[in-house]
Design an enzyme around this catalytic site. Structure first.
Site, PDB file in Angstrom:
ATOM      1  N   ASP A   8       6.998  -9.562  -1.628  1.00  0.00           N
ATOM      2  CA  ASP A   8       8.289  -9.865  -2.219  1.00  0.00           C
ATOM      3  C   ASP A   8       9.331  -9.177  -1.335  1.00  0.00           C
ATOM      4  O   ASP A   8       9.010  -8.251  -0.593  1.00  0.00           O
ATOM      5  CB  ASP A   8       8.320  -9.326  -3.651  1.00  0.00           C
ATOM      6  CG  ASP A   8       9.668  -9.504  -4.310  1.00  0.00           C
ATOM      7  OD1 ASP A   8      10.226 -10.610  -4.240  1.00  0.00           O
ATOM      8  OD2 ASP A   8      10.174  -8.516  -4.885  1.00  0.00           O
ATOM      9  N   ASP A  10      13.244  -8.260  -2.219  1.00  0.00           N
ATOM     10  CA  ASP A  10      14.093  -7.285  -2.913  1.00  0.00           C
ATOM     11  C   ASP A  10      13.258  -6.403  -3.840  1.00  0.00           C
ATOM     12  O   ASP A  10      12.510  -6.900  -4.667  1.00  0.00           O
ATOM     13  CB  ASP A  10      15.180  -7.997  -3.715  1.00  0.00           C
ATOM     14  CG  ASP A  10      16.046  -8.885  -2.835  1.00  0.00           C
ATOM     15  OD1 ASP A  10      16.300  -8.509  -1.680  1.00  0.00           O
ATOM     16  OD2 ASP A  10      16.472  -9.960  -3.303  1.00  0.00           O
TER      17      ASP A  10
END
Length: 193
Positions: A8, A10
């Site tokens: 991922d 952020d």
């Protein structure tokens, strides 16, 4: 077939910020990210970012603006001789979109596994040898749908996510940082976790 670590963006690679990350200058890597990713690269893993970016559907930035943000991320990593193999993003949002072409239900917005499916096909990835590292239930859901081992980071939204995890289906590991997660992956390589 190759092995990969899906990441991922952020809250995993870079700091989660208050509000929306809409400008390249806002992107700041967590301290040990380059070191962590180097470990994975040295162990032979492809590094593939998969990120929901509804900012596009919500009209906050155009796709070209997201491209500049990703370019900055690549540049910051390149300063440490780290290369990302691929970046997959979902520009959609089913209910909050203001840009018509991106305002829809899709198969790529995590927890749906569309981005993972595309990356697996593009890079000929073996899900059984791969990991997904993220900080939300959406990340975990996408990983579980593809039977990829999931590591929950306590950065970003990770601590809040930890409270919501179903004890019947826990992540493979809960780690305080990306570096700790990557050390775990390298240590357990070739072990069926």
């Amino acid at each position: 077939m190759t092995k990969a670590v899906f990441l991922d963006r952020d809250g995993t690679i870079n700091y989660e910020i208050k509000g929306d990350l809409t400008r390249p200058a806002q992107l700041r890597l967590y301290h040990n990210v380059p070191e962590a990713l180097k470990l994975l690269r040295k162990a032979g893993y492809k590094l593939i970012v998969v990120t929901n970016q509804s900012l596009i559907a919500r009209g906050l930035i155009p796709e070209s603006g997201l491209g500049l943000i990703h370019q900055r991320m690549k540049q910051l990593l390149a300063r440490h001789n780290v290369r990302i193999d691929g970046i997959y993003y979902c520009p959609h949002h089913p209910t909050m979109g203001t840009v018509k072409q991106f305002s829809k239900v899709c198969d790529c917005r995590k927890p749906e596994p569309g981005m993972l499916k595309r990356a697996i096909k593009d890079f000929r990835v073996d899900p059984k040898q791969s990991f997904f590292i993220g900080d939300t239930l959406r990340d975990m859901g996408a990983a579980q749908k593809m039977r990829i081992k999931f590591i929950l980071l306590l950065t970003g939204y990770g601590r809040a996510t930890l409270k919501e995890i179903d004890k019947k289906s826990p992540p493979t590991l809960i780690a305080g940082s990306l570096l700790k997660a990557c050390k775990f992956i390298v240590r357990t390589e070739n072990i069926n976790v």
